[in-house]
Design an enzyme around this catalytic site. Structure first.
Site, PDB file in Angstrom:
ATOM      1  N   ARG A  46     -53.020 -18.712 -15.784  1.00  0.00           N
ATOM      2  CA  ARG A  46     -51.749 -19.989 -14.800  1.00  0.00           C
ATOM      3  C   ARG A  46     -50.824 -19.955 -15.288  1.00  0.00           C
ATOM      4  NH1 ARG A  46     -53.515 -23.930 -13.275  1.00  0.00           N
ATOM      5  NH2 ARG A  46     -55.527 -23.872 -13.486  1.00  0.00           N
ATOM      6  N   TYR A  98     -38.508 -14.332   8.891  1.00  0.00           N
ATOM      7  CA  TYR A  98     -39.846 -13.897   8.635  1.00  0.00           C
ATOM      8  C   TYR A  98     -40.805 -14.213   8.994  1.00  0.00           C
ATOM      9  CZ  TYR A  98     -44.205 -11.324   7.058  1.00  0.00           C
ATOM     10  OH  TYR A  98     -45.393 -10.887   6.856  1.00  0.00           O
ATOM     11  N   ASP A 170     -33.562 -16.313   1.327  1.00  0.00           N
ATOM     12  CA  ASP A 170     -34.370 -15.318   0.889  1.00  0.00           C
ATOM     13  C   ASP A 170     -33.724 -14.045   1.194  1.00  0.00           C
ATOM     14  OD1 ASP A 170     -36.254 -13.243   1.655  1.00  0.00           O
ATOM     15  OD2 ASP A 170     -37.788 -14.232   3.059  1.00  0.00           O
ATOM     16  N   LYS A 195     -42.042  -5.815  -1.132  1.00  0.00           N
ATOM     17  CA  LYS A 195     -40.759  -4.599  -0.102  1.00  0.00           C
ATOM     18  C   LYS A 195     -39.600  -3.979  -1.172  1.00  0.00           C
ATOM     19  CE  LYS A 195     -42.608  -7.431   2.773  1.00  0.00           C
ATOM     20  NZ  LYS A 195     -42.010  -8.069   3.944  1.00  0.00           N
TER      21      LYS A 195
HETATM   22  C1  LIG Z   1     -42.338  -9.575   3.634  1.00  0.00           C
HETATM   23  C2  LIG Z   1     -41.500 -11.035   3.788  1.00  0.00           C
HETATM   24  C3  LIG Z   1     -41.859 -12.386   3.202  1.00  0.00           C
HETATM   25  C4  LIG Z   1     -43.503 -12.256   2.696  1.00  0.00           C
HETATM   26  O1  LIG Z   1     -43.845 -11.820   1.860  1.00  0.00           O
HETATM   27  P1  LIG Z   1     -44.926 -11.113   1.191  1.00  0.00           P
HETATM   28  O2  LIG Z   1     -45.054 -10.536   0.123  1.00  0.00           O
HETATM   29  O3  LIG Z   1     -45.695 -10.484   2.399  1.00  0.00           O
HETATM   30  O4  LIG Z   1     -45.775 -12.491   1.292  1.00  0.00           O
HETATM   31  C5  LIG Z   1     -40.741 -12.884   3.002  1.00  0.00           C
HETATM   32  N1  LIG Z   1     -39.495 -13.327   3.583  1.00  0.00           N
HETATM   33  C6  LIG Z   1     -38.857 -11.688   3.900  1.00  0.00           C
HETATM   34  C7  LIG Z   1     -37.665 -10.861   4.550  1.00  0.00           C
HETATM   35  C8  LIG Z   1     -39.668 -10.238   4.152  1.00  0.00           C
HETATM   36  O5  LIG Z   1     -39.466  -8.461   4.573  1.00  0.00           O
END
Ligand SMILES: *Cc1c(COP(=O)(O)O)cnc(C)c1O
Length: 381
Positions: A46, A98, A170, A195
Protein backbone atom coordinates in the site's frame (compact mmCIF):
# COMPACT_ATOMS: atom_id res chain seq x y z
CA UNK A 1 13.47 15.30 -24.14
CA UNK A 2 10.50 15.16 -26.52
CA UNK A 3 7.35 13.64 -25.05
CA UNK A 4 7.40 10.82 -27.63
CA UNK A 5 10.74 9.72 -26.19
CA UNK A 6 9.53 10.15 -22.60
CA UNK A 7 6.56 7.90 -23.35
CA UNK A 8 9.02 5.10 -24.07
CA UNK A 9 11.94 5.90 -21.76
CA UNK A 10 10.38 8.04 -19.00
CA UNK A 11 9.85 6.86 -15.46
CA UNK A 12 11.76 3.69 -14.63
CA UNK A 13 12.03 1.94 -17.96
CA UNK A 14 14.30 -0.92 -16.98
CA UNK A 15 14.32 -3.43 -14.12
CA UNK A 16 17.33 -2.85 -11.85
CA UNK A 17 17.95 -6.52 -11.06
CA UNK A 18 17.41 -8.28 -14.39
CA UNK A 19 17.46 -5.54 -17.03
CA UNK A 20 14.02 -6.60 -18.24
CA UNK A 21 12.87 -3.82 -20.61
CA UNK A 22 9.28 -4.23 -19.54
CA UNK A 23 8.95 -3.39 -15.84
CA UNK A 24 8.10 -6.67 -14.07
CA UNK A 25 4.82 -7.13 -12.26
CA UNK A 26 5.84 -7.34 -8.60
CA UNK A 27 2.79 -9.22 -7.41
CA UNK A 28 3.58 -8.99 -3.71
CA UNK A 29 1.97 -7.39 -0.70
CA UNK A 30 5.07 -7.27 1.52
CA UNK A 31 8.89 -7.38 1.46
CA UNK A 32 11.46 -9.20 3.58
CA UNK A 33 13.27 -6.83 5.92
CA UNK A 34 17.03 -6.95 6.61
CA UNK A 35 16.44 -6.77 10.35
CA UNK A 36 13.96 -5.28 12.79
CA UNK A 37 13.36 -1.70 11.69
CA UNK A 38 15.59 -2.20 8.63
CA UNK A 39 13.36 -2.52 5.61
CA UNK A 40 14.84 -2.56 2.10
CA UNK A 41 13.45 0.01 -0.38
CA UNK A 42 9.87 -1.23 -0.04
CA UNK A 43 8.00 -2.29 3.09
CA UNK A 44 4.39 -2.94 2.22
CA UNK A 45 2.60 -2.54 -1.12
CA UNK A 46 0.00 0.00 0.00
CA UNK A 47 2.90 2.33 0.83
CA UNK A 48 4.95 1.40 -2.23
CA UNK A 49 5.33 -1.23 -4.92
CA UNK A 50 8.02 -1.23 -7.64
CA UNK A 51 5.59 -1.73 -10.55
CA UNK A 52 3.34 1.04 -9.29
CA UNK A 53 6.37 3.20 -8.51
CA UNK A 54 7.56 2.95 -12.13
CA UNK A 55 4.15 4.18 -13.33
CA UNK A 56 4.17 6.99 -10.76
CA UNK A 57 7.59 8.15 -11.94
CA UNK A 58 6.34 8.00 -15.52
CA UNK A 59 3.29 10.23 -15.00
CA UNK A 60 5.47 12.71 -13.08
CA UNK A 61 7.93 12.76 -16.01
CA UNK A 62 5.18 13.22 -18.59
CA UNK A 63 3.47 16.09 -16.76
CA UNK A 64 6.59 17.78 -15.37
CA UNK A 65 5.79 16.85 -11.76
CA UNK A 66 8.15 16.01 -8.90
CA UNK A 67 6.28 12.88 -7.82
CA UNK A 68 3.38 10.82 -9.16
CA UNK A 69 0.65 8.82 -7.45
CA UNK A 70 -1.35 5.94 -8.88
CA UNK A 71 -4.82 5.16 -7.56
CA UNK A 72 -7.38 2.44 -8.06
CA UNK A 73 -9.58 4.84 -10.09
CA UNK A 74 -9.71 8.45 -11.20
CA UNK A 75 -12.20 9.15 -8.44
CA UNK A 76 -9.92 7.58 -5.84
CA UNK A 77 -7.26 10.08 -6.99
CA UNK A 78 -9.77 12.94 -6.78
CA UNK A 79 -10.73 11.73 -3.29
CA UNK A 80 -7.11 11.95 -2.16
CA UNK A 81 -6.67 15.41 -3.72
CA UNK A 82 -9.85 16.81 -2.13
CA UNK A 83 -8.71 15.35 1.21
CA UNK A 84 -5.99 18.04 1.21
CA UNK A 85 -8.74 20.47 2.26
CA UNK A 86 -10.34 20.96 5.69
CA UNK A 87 -13.91 21.54 6.87
CA UNK A 88 -14.92 25.14 6.20
CA UNK A 89 -12.71 25.46 3.10
CA UNK A 90 -14.47 26.66 -0.05
CA UNK A 91 -13.61 25.58 -3.59
CA UNK A 92 -14.54 26.86 -7.02
CA UNK A 93 -15.47 24.08 -9.42
CA UNK A 94 -16.11 24.03 -13.16
CA UNK A 95 -19.76 23.69 -14.20
CA UNK A 96 -19.39 20.77 -16.59
CA UNK A 97 -16.89 18.56 -14.84
CA UNK A 98 -17.26 14.77 -14.96
CA UNK A 99 -20.51 13.70 -13.25
CA UNK A 100 -18.71 11.56 -10.65
CA UNK A 101 -16.51 14.51 -9.70
CA UNK A 102 -19.64 16.56 -9.09
CA UNK A 103 -21.08 13.67 -7.05
CA UNK A 104 -18.05 13.26 -4.78
CA UNK A 105 -18.08 17.00 -4.00
CA UNK A 106 -21.80 17.10 -3.40
CA UNK A 107 -22.42 13.81 -1.61
CA UNK A 108 -19.14 13.10 0.17
CA UNK A 109 -17.10 16.26 0.77
CA UNK A 110 -19.98 18.63 1.51
CA UNK A 111 -21.00 16.23 4.28
CA UNK A 112 -17.44 16.53 5.57
CA UNK A 113 -17.70 20.32 5.67
CA UNK A 114 -16.28 21.46 2.31
CA UNK A 115 -18.15 24.23 0.52
CA UNK A 116 -18.12 24.89 -3.18
CA UNK A 117 -19.49 27.15 -5.88
CA UNK A 118 -20.00 26.02 -9.44
CA UNK A 119 -18.73 28.42 -12.06
CA UNK A 120 -17.93 28.53 -15.75
CA UNK A 121 -14.14 28.42 -15.42
CA UNK A 122 -13.74 29.51 -19.04
CA UNK A 123 -15.09 32.90 -17.83
CA UNK A 124 -12.19 34.48 -15.93
CA UNK A 125 -14.41 37.22 -14.50
CA UNK A 126 -16.62 34.55 -12.91
CA UNK A 127 -13.60 33.07 -11.13
CA UNK A 128 -12.59 36.43 -9.71
CA UNK A 129 -16.12 37.31 -8.70
CA UNK A 130 -16.78 34.08 -6.77
CA UNK A 131 -13.60 33.99 -4.70
CA UNK A 132 -14.59 34.27 -1.01
CA UNK A 133 -12.41 34.80 2.07
CA UNK A 134 -12.43 31.02 2.75
CA UNK A 135 -11.82 29.97 -0.89
CA UNK A 136 -8.81 27.63 -0.99
CA UNK A 137 -8.92 25.95 -4.36
CA UNK A 138 -9.92 26.07 -8.01
CA UNK A 139 -10.86 22.76 -9.66
CA UNK A 140 -11.30 22.60 -13.41
CA UNK A 141 -11.32 20.47 -16.55
CA UNK A 142 -10.09 21.75 -19.89
CA UNK A 143 -11.31 20.60 -22.34
CA UNK A 144 -14.34 20.01 -20.16
CA UNK A 145 -16.70 17.08 -20.21
CA UNK A 146 -18.95 16.87 -22.21
CA UNK A 147 -19.03 20.36 -23.79
CA UNK A 148 -15.29 20.62 -24.51
CA UNK A 149 -15.13 24.12 -23.08
CA UNK A 150 -11.63 25.56 -22.93
CA UNK A 151 -10.38 27.40 -19.85
CA UNK A 152 -7.35 29.64 -20.15
CA UNK A 153 -5.34 27.64 -17.59
CA UNK A 154 -2.47 30.11 -17.44
CA UNK A 155 -4.73 33.11 -16.83
CA UNK A 156 -7.01 31.22 -14.42
CA UNK A 157 -4.01 29.94 -12.44
CA UNK A 158 -2.47 33.41 -12.27
CA UNK A 159 -5.74 34.80 -10.95
CA UNK A 160 -6.10 31.99 -8.43
CA UNK A 161 -2.49 32.34 -7.26
CA UNK A 162 -3.05 35.98 -6.32
CA UNK A 163 -5.46 34.65 -3.68
CA UNK A 164 -3.28 31.63 -2.79
CA UNK A 165 -5.74 29.11 -4.19
CA UNK A 166 -4.58 25.62 -5.04
CA UNK A 167 -5.16 25.01 -8.76
CA UNK A 168 -6.24 21.47 -9.70
CA UNK A 169 -6.66 20.49 -13.34
CA UNK A 170 -8.27 17.26 -14.53
CA UNK A 171 -6.24 16.64 -17.71
CA UNK A 172 -8.01 13.41 -18.71
CA UNK A 173 -9.36 14.70 -22.05
CA UNK A 174 -6.14 16.29 -23.32
CA UNK A 175 -3.54 13.91 -21.79
CA UNK A 176 0.04 15.14 -21.23
CA UNK A 177 0.62 14.48 -24.94
CA UNK A 178 -1.49 17.50 -25.90
CA UNK A 179 -1.44 19.65 -22.76
CA UNK A 180 0.71 20.07 -19.65
CA UNK A 181 -1.16 22.06 -17.01
CA UNK A 182 1.71 22.26 -14.47
CA UNK A 183 3.74 24.27 -16.99
CA UNK A 184 0.73 26.60 -17.33
CA UNK A 185 0.60 27.26 -13.57
CA UNK A 186 -1.54 24.45 -12.13
CA UNK A 187 -0.41 22.88 -8.84
CA UNK A 188 -1.93 19.44 -9.24
CA UNK A 189 -2.84 17.43 -12.32
CA UNK A 190 -5.38 14.62 -12.11
CA UNK A 191 -6.12 11.87 -14.63
CA UNK A 192 -8.63 9.17 -14.99
CA UNK A 193 -6.00 6.76 -16.32
CA UNK A 194 -8.93 4.57 -17.32
CA UNK A 195 -9.33 6.71 -20.45
CA UNK A 196 -6.62 7.75 -22.96
CA UNK A 197 -3.59 6.92 -20.82
CA UNK A 198 -4.59 3.27 -20.42
CA UNK A 199 -6.16 3.55 -23.84
CA UNK A 200 -7.53 0.03 -24.31
CA UNK A 201 -10.66 -0.01 -22.10
CA UNK A 202 -9.17 -2.74 -19.94
CA UNK A 203 -8.14 -1.02 -16.71
CA UNK A 204 -9.64 1.45 -14.21
CA UNK A 205 -7.06 3.75 -12.66
CA UNK A 206 -6.27 7.27 -11.49
CA UNK A 207 -3.03 9.24 -11.71
CA UNK A 208 -2.10 12.41 -9.86
CA UNK A 209 1.04 14.51 -9.96
CA UNK A 210 2.29 17.85 -8.63
CA UNK A 211 5.36 20.03 -9.08
CA UNK A 212 5.37 21.16 -5.45
CA UNK A 213 7.34 18.95 -3.06
CA UNK A 214 5.33 19.97 0.02
CA UNK A 215 2.10 19.00 -1.77
CA UNK A 216 3.75 15.78 -2.94
CA UNK A 217 4.50 14.86 0.67
CA UNK A 218 0.92 15.53 1.69
CA UNK A 219 -0.42 13.50 -1.25
CA UNK A 220 1.92 10.61 -0.44
CA UNK A 221 0.59 10.64 3.12
CA UNK A 222 -3.04 10.68 1.92
CA UNK A 223 -2.47 7.97 -0.70
CA UNK A 224 -1.11 5.65 1.97
CA UNK A 225 -3.53 6.72 4.70
CA UNK A 226 -6.67 6.35 2.57
CA UNK A 227 -5.23 3.37 0.73
CA UNK A 228 -6.97 3.32 -2.67
CA UNK A 229 -3.78 2.35 -4.50
CA UNK A 230 -3.43 0.79 -7.95
CA UNK A 231 -2.43 -2.90 -7.97
CA UNK A 232 0.76 -4.13 -9.68
CA UNK A 233 -1.02 -5.84 -12.60
CA UNK A 234 -3.02 -2.71 -13.43
CA UNK A 235 0.08 -0.54 -12.96
CA UNK A 236 1.80 -2.67 -15.59
CA UNK A 237 -1.16 -2.40 -17.99
CA UNK A 238 -1.07 1.37 -17.62
CA UNK A 239 2.60 1.50 -18.59
CA UNK A 240 1.95 -0.79 -21.51
CA UNK A 241 -0.81 1.56 -22.69
CA UNK A 242 1.15 4.78 -22.18
CA UNK A 243 3.99 3.64 -24.48
CA UNK A 244 1.72 4.19 -27.51
CA UNK A 245 -0.06 7.33 -26.26
CA UNK A 246 1.56 9.56 -28.89
CA UNK A 247 0.57 7.57 -31.96
CA UNK A 248 -2.88 6.89 -30.57
CA UNK A 249 -3.58 10.55 -29.75
CA UNK A 250 -2.52 11.71 -33.22
CA UNK A 251 -4.89 9.23 -34.82
CA UNK A 252 -7.74 9.92 -32.36
CA UNK A 253 -7.40 13.58 -33.29
CA UNK A 254 -7.33 12.95 -37.04
CA UNK A 255 -10.46 10.80 -36.88
CA UNK A 256 -12.24 13.19 -34.50
CA UNK A 257 -11.68 16.16 -36.80
CA UNK A 258 -13.13 14.24 -39.76
CA UNK A 259 -16.16 13.21 -37.67
CA UNK A 260 -16.67 16.76 -36.35
CA UNK A 261 -16.50 18.22 -39.87
CA UNK A 262 -18.95 15.62 -41.16
CA UNK A 263 -21.43 16.34 -38.35
CA UNK A 264 -21.11 20.10 -38.75
CA UNK A 265 -22.13 19.81 -42.39
CA UNK A 266 -25.12 17.50 -41.68
CA UNK A 267 -28.56 19.17 -41.80
CA UNK A 268 -29.90 17.15 -38.82
CA UNK A 269 -27.20 18.51 -36.51
CA UNK A 270 -27.64 21.91 -34.81
CA UNK A 271 -24.37 22.20 -32.94
CA UNK A 272 -21.01 20.44 -32.82
CA UNK A 273 -18.58 20.85 -29.93
CA UNK A 274 -14.98 20.10 -30.93
CA UNK A 275 -12.10 22.44 -30.05
CA UNK A 276 -10.45 21.67 -33.40
CA UNK A 277 -13.30 23.31 -35.34
CA UNK A 278 -12.81 27.01 -36.07
CA UNK A 279 -16.48 27.46 -35.09
CA UNK A 280 -15.70 26.31 -31.52
CA UNK A 281 -15.76 29.13 -28.97
CA UNK A 282 -12.46 28.06 -27.43
CA UNK A 283 -10.67 27.19 -30.68
CA UNK A 284 -8.02 29.93 -30.59
CA UNK A 285 -7.27 29.40 -26.93
CA UNK A 286 -7.04 25.64 -27.47
CA UNK A 287 -4.58 26.26 -30.30
CA UNK A 288 -2.48 28.34 -27.94
CA UNK A 289 -2.41 26.14 -24.84
CA UNK A 290 -2.69 22.67 -26.39
CA UNK A 291 -0.64 20.98 -29.08
CA UNK A 292 -3.70 19.06 -30.35
CA UNK A 293 -7.46 18.80 -29.84
CA UNK A 294 -7.86 15.18 -28.75
CA UNK A 295 -10.60 12.77 -29.77
CA UNK A 296 -13.81 13.79 -28.02
CA UNK A 297 -16.70 15.27 -30.01
CA UNK A 298 -20.14 16.25 -28.68
CA UNK A 299 -23.11 17.38 -30.74
CA UNK A 300 -26.81 18.13 -30.62
CA UNK A 301 -29.47 16.93 -33.02
CA UNK A 302 -32.21 19.34 -34.15
CA UNK A 303 -34.72 16.79 -32.95
CA UNK A 304 -33.84 16.07 -29.28
CA UNK A 305 -36.00 12.97 -29.23
CA UNK A 306 -33.95 11.37 -31.99
CA UNK A 307 -30.86 11.19 -29.74
CA UNK A 308 -31.69 7.84 -28.13
CA UNK A 309 -32.87 6.07 -31.35
CA UNK A 310 -29.75 7.41 -33.10
CA UNK A 311 -27.25 6.08 -30.56
CA UNK A 312 -29.08 2.75 -30.45
CA UNK A 313 -28.93 2.48 -34.26
CA UNK A 314 -25.14 2.77 -34.42
CA UNK A 315 -23.13 -0.38 -35.12
CA UNK A 316 -19.47 0.62 -34.78
CA UNK A 317 -19.81 3.29 -32.11
CA UNK A 318 -20.45 1.16 -29.04
CA UNK A 319 -23.09 2.46 -26.65
CA UNK A 320 -21.09 2.72 -23.42
CA UNK A 321 -19.83 5.09 -20.76
CA UNK A 322 -16.12 5.84 -20.62
CA UNK A 323 -13.87 7.18 -23.37
CA UNK A 324 -10.36 7.22 -24.68
CA UNK A 325 -10.09 3.59 -25.76
CA UNK A 326 -9.08 2.35 -29.20
CA UNK A 327 -12.72 1.60 -30.00
CA UNK A 328 -15.28 4.35 -30.73
CA UNK A 329 -17.90 4.88 -28.04
CA UNK A 330 -21.13 6.87 -27.95
CA UNK A 331 -23.29 7.99 -25.06
CA UNK A 332 -26.06 10.41 -24.05
CA UNK A 333 -24.64 12.41 -21.09
CA UNK A 334 -28.02 13.51 -19.64
CA UNK A 335 -29.05 9.92 -18.94
CA UNK A 336 -25.63 8.26 -18.65
CA UNK A 337 -22.35 9.89 -17.49
CA UNK A 338 -23.98 13.08 -16.19
CA UNK A 339 -27.25 11.63 -14.83
CA UNK A 340 -25.95 12.21 -11.28
CA UNK A 341 -26.14 15.99 -11.84
CA UNK A 342 -29.62 17.38 -11.04
CA UNK A 343 -31.50 18.34 -14.23
CA UNK A 344 -31.62 22.12 -13.50
CA UNK A 345 -27.87 22.25 -12.86
CA UNK A 346 -27.21 20.13 -15.92
CA UNK A 347 -29.29 22.29 -18.22
CA UNK A 348 -27.90 25.49 -16.72
CA UNK A 349 -24.48 24.17 -17.77
CA UNK A 350 -25.77 23.54 -21.33
CA UNK A 351 -26.03 19.74 -21.11
CA UNK A 352 -29.38 19.25 -22.81
CA UNK A 353 -31.23 15.96 -23.23
CA UNK A 354 -30.39 15.80 -26.95
CA UNK A 355 -26.65 16.09 -26.42
CA UNK A 356 -24.62 13.14 -27.72
CA UNK A 357 -20.98 12.50 -26.83
CA UNK A 358 -18.59 10.54 -29.03
CA UNK A 359 -15.22 9.14 -28.10
CA UNK A 360 -13.75 8.75 -31.58
CA UNK A 361 -11.59 5.64 -31.74
CA UNK A 362 -8.95 4.34 -34.12
CA UNK A 363 -11.12 2.50 -36.64
CA UNK A 364 -10.81 3.38 -40.33
CA UNK A 365 -12.41 6.81 -40.55
CA UNK A 366 -14.65 6.10 -43.58
CA UNK A 367 -16.23 3.21 -41.68
CA UNK A 368 -16.97 5.55 -38.77
CA UNK A 369 -18.55 8.16 -41.06
CA UNK A 370 -20.68 5.49 -42.74
CA UNK A 371 -21.89 4.29 -39.34
CA UNK A 372 -22.92 7.83 -38.38
CA UNK A 373 -24.68 8.39 -41.73
CA UNK A 374 -26.64 5.14 -41.44
CA UNK A 375 -27.49 5.86 -37.78
CA UNK A 376 -28.86 9.29 -38.64
CA UNK A 377 -30.91 7.82 -41.48
CA UNK A 378 -32.30 5.05 -39.23
CA UNK A 379 -33.24 7.55 -36.51
CA UNK A 380 -35.27 9.35 -39.18
CA UNK A 381 -33.53 12.68 -38.86
C1 LIG B 1 -13.83 9.04 -16.11
C2 LIG B 1 -13.43 10.36 -15.61
C3 LIG B 1 -13.15 10.58 -14.24
C4 LIG B 1 -13.31 9.47 -13.22
O1 LIG B 1 -12.36 8.48 -13.39
P1 LIG B 1 -12.60 6.92 -13.03
O2 LIG B 1 -11.36 6.29 -13.46
O3 LIG B 1 -13.83 6.49 -13.76
O4 LIG B 1 -12.83 6.88 -11.54
C5 LIG B 1 -12.72 11.83 -13.86
N1 LIG B 1 -12.60 12.84 -14.74
C6 LIG B 1 -12.88 12.68 -16.05
C7 LIG B 1 -12.71 13.83 -16.98
C8 LIG B 1 -13.31 11.45 -16.52
O5 LIG B 1 -13.59 11.31 -17.82
Amino acid sequence: MHINTKLIHGGISEDKTTGAVSVPIYQTSTYKQNGVGQPKEYEYSRSGNPTRHALEELIADLEGGVQGFAFSSGLAGIHAVLSLFSPGDHLLMGDDVYGGTFRIFEKVFVKNGLEYTIIDTSDLAAIEEKIQPNTKGLYLESPSNPLLKITDIKAAAALAKKQNLLVMVDNTFATPYFQQPLALGADIVIHSGTKYLGGHSDVVSGLVTTNDSQLAQELAFLQNAIGAVLGPQDSWLMQRGIKTLGVRMEEHQRNALAVAEFLESHPAVVKVYYPGLTSHKGHELAEKQMSGFSGMVSFELKNERAAVPFVEALQLFTLAESLGGVESLVEVPSVMTHASIPKEKREAAGIRDGLIRLSVGLEYVEDLLTDLKLGLAKAGV
